[in-house]
Design a protein around this motif. Structure first.
Motif, PDB file in Angstrom:
ATOM      1  N   GLN A 148       0.945  -1.306  -0.113  1.00  0.00           N
ATOM      2  CA  GLN A 148      -0.072   0.117  -0.031  1.00  0.00           C
ATOM      3  C   GLN A 148       0.922   1.188  -0.010  1.00  0.00           C
ATOM      4  N   ALA A 149       2.054   1.221   0.735  1.00  0.00           N
ATOM      5  CA  ALA A 149       2.761   2.502   0.681  1.00  0.00           C
ATOM      6  C   ALA A 149       3.400   2.743  -0.749  1.00  0.00           C
ATOM      7  N   TYR A 150       3.826   1.771  -1.271  1.00  0.00           N
ATOM      8  CA  TYR A 150       4.348   1.860  -2.764  1.00  0.00           C
ATOM      9  C   TYR A 150       3.222   2.442  -3.571  1.00  0.00           C
ATOM     10  N   LEU A 151       1.954   1.787  -3.784  1.00  0.00           N
ATOM     11  CA  LEU A 151       1.012   2.364  -4.489  1.00  0.00           C
ATOM     12  C   LEU A 151       0.635   3.734  -3.984  1.00  0.00           C
ATOM     13  N   ASP A 152       0.698   4.219  -2.565  1.00  0.00           N
ATOM     14  CA  ASP A 152       0.529   5.578  -2.188  1.00  0.00           C
ATOM     15  C   ASP A 152       1.557   6.374  -2.685  1.00  0.00           C
ATOM     16  N   ALA A 153       2.815   5.806  -3.008  1.00  0.00           N
ATOM     17  CA  ALA A 153       3.906   6.678  -3.533  1.00  0.00           C
ATOM     18  C   ALA A 153       3.704   6.869  -4.951  1.00  0.00           C
ATOM     19  N   MET A 154       3.098   6.044  -5.684  1.00  0.00           N
ATOM     20  CA  MET A 154       3.030   5.967  -7.115  1.00  0.00           C
ATOM     21  C   MET A 154       1.780   6.886  -7.465  1.00  0.00           C
ATOM     22  N   GLY A 155       1.172   7.236  -6.602  1.00  0.00           N
ATOM     23  CA  GLY A 155      -0.161   8.141  -6.801  1.00  0.00           C
ATOM     24  C   GLY A 155      -1.372   7.101  -7.397  1.00  0.00           C
TER      25      GLY A 155
END
Length: 420
Positions: free
Chosen positions: A238-245
């Motif tokens: 989820q953190a990676y998805l958040d970072a990718m927008g």
């Protein structure tokens, strides 16, 4: 005679749209450094029984299976992952220097189910598989590729749903909780769910017949049973998805229909008005035990697959027009027997120079030939008659501007090339 039920003929005018979509998907895969793999359309039946799972609807109800002349059980592939992993193991791709192994495929799959809009018995699937990495960033990369496949083709009404299925320990604990939960109402469930209760109770949550049963709404969530490792893994994804927008919704009831999934599972849905009752466009997830199940070394993997048919349905629902250029560069008109021979040579010359060129083969009058050129959206019409032959020129008409001029026959290729 007609084609078998659940199949379709893709005719000229439609195939160009498919080619455009496939080219876009291949280009996107290359940007993510995924390489194409092509596996056989049929495999040994055991591959899907072991790889997809005996408790799945695919294996139990939907496979096209037959016995060949060598008395071997053969199945037309119903999905792509098992075949790709089988090839990965057979050819020892895990031994390549560059890891993880990142692959994509496009090809026909076969499932015996009730044909309906966007769901055929022979359908085309695009999918990617990333093998050799257990990094949560790889999960996010695969999800990003899937989302961008739709976005770059013009879709906007998309919804990404994710969940964690946990590792083996988490799944076993959840499995027992599901058995305890559904056992008191077992007789109220459909026959499929009754048989799944002991074999694979997680599949009950994916049942279409029993989805409105009260027990479904109160079923224990896998998220309640995630151990520390699984919970941390899901949080990192989820953190990676958040970072990718990349926007997403966590759905605790999301399960995938194949037995090999663990940890990350996801689906992409269409929110377009009028798309239909079945909103899922594609789905995928992590399958860390599948390589071992098919005889390979311990190798983590993640992938997804999308249906080209359903993608095209979504494009139509959102009124997305693909930029297909179906025009012709040149149409050659010849009047007289001698001119016809010369026109054939000029037509071939232009084609070899890379220009889309056609000519009349029905011996029509000049007016009818011009109409044919117009229907074909020809940019230039080249007219060759007796007078032009005598002067060693050919009349070139620009169909957009209406301008016409004579060009030396030996310079026609460079003339058209210079304009185009």
């Amino acid at each position: 005679m007609k084609g078998p039920r659940g199949t379709q003929d893709l005719l000229p005018g439609v195939t160009e749209k498919w080619q455009y979509v496939e080219a876009k998907l291949k280009d996107l895969s290359a940007r993510y450094n995924y390489h194409e793999i092509r596996t056989p359309i049929f495999e040994h039946t055991e591959l899907f029984q072991r790889g997809v799972g005996d408790t799945t609807d695919i294996v139990q109800k939907e496979m096209y299976t037959f016995t060949d002349k060598g008395d071997r059980s053969i199945t037309l592939r119903p999905e792509g992952t098992a075949s790709v992993v089988r090839s990965f193991v057979q050819h020892k791709l895990f031994g390549l220097a560059n890891q993880p192994t990142k692959l994509f495929y496009i090809g026909p799959m076969f499932r015996y189910e009730r044909p309906q809009q966007g769901r055929m018995r022979q359908f085309v699937q695009f999918g990617v598989e990333a093998l050799g990495s257990e990094d949560p960033a790889m999960d996010a990369e695969v999800i990003a590729l899937a989302m961008n496949a739709y976005r770059e083709l013009g879709l906007q009404s998309l919804k990404l749903v994710i969940n964690s299925l946990g590792d083996t320990e988490s799944r076993n604990n959840h499995r027992q909780a599901l058995i305890d939960h559904f056992s008191p109402v077992k007789e109220e469930l459909c026959s499929d769910c009754q048989s799944r209760l002991e074999k694979n109770p997680l599949r009950i949550l994916d049942c279409k017949k029993d989805r409105d049963h009260p027990a479904m709404g109160t079923a224990p969530s896998i998220l309640e049973f995630l151990n520390d490792y699984s919970r941390n893994y899901f949080e990192q994804v989820q953190a990676y998805l958040d970072a990718m927008g990349i926007a997403y919704v966590v759905d605790k009831n999301l399960v995938r229909g194949l037995d090999y999934y663990n940890h990350t599972a996801f689906e992409i849905m269409s929110d377009a008005e009028g798309f239909g009752a079945i909103t899922t466009l594609s789905g995928g997830g992590r399958y860390n035990g599948l390589v071992q199940d098919l005889g390979g070394p311990e190798t983590p993997g993640i992938g997804f697959a999308l249906s080209i048919e359903r993608l095209r349905m979504a494009l139509e629902a959102e009124n997305v027009e693909l930029p297909i250029d179906q025009s012709l560069d040149c149409f050659v008109i010849a009047l007289g027997d001698e001119a016809k021979v010369k026109a054939a040579a000029i037509t071939e010359q232009l084609r070899q120079a890379g220009m889309q060129t056609d000519k009349d083969y029905l011996d029509r009058k000049m007016k009818a030939q011009f109409k044919a050129a117009d229907r074909l959206k020809a940019r230039f019409v080249l007219v060759l008659g007796e007078e032009e032959l005598e002067n060693n020129v050919i009349a070139v008409k620009n169909m957009e501007s209406g301008e016409q001029e004579n060009v030396a026959i030996d310079q026609i290729t460079s003339y058209i090339e210079g304009i185009i």
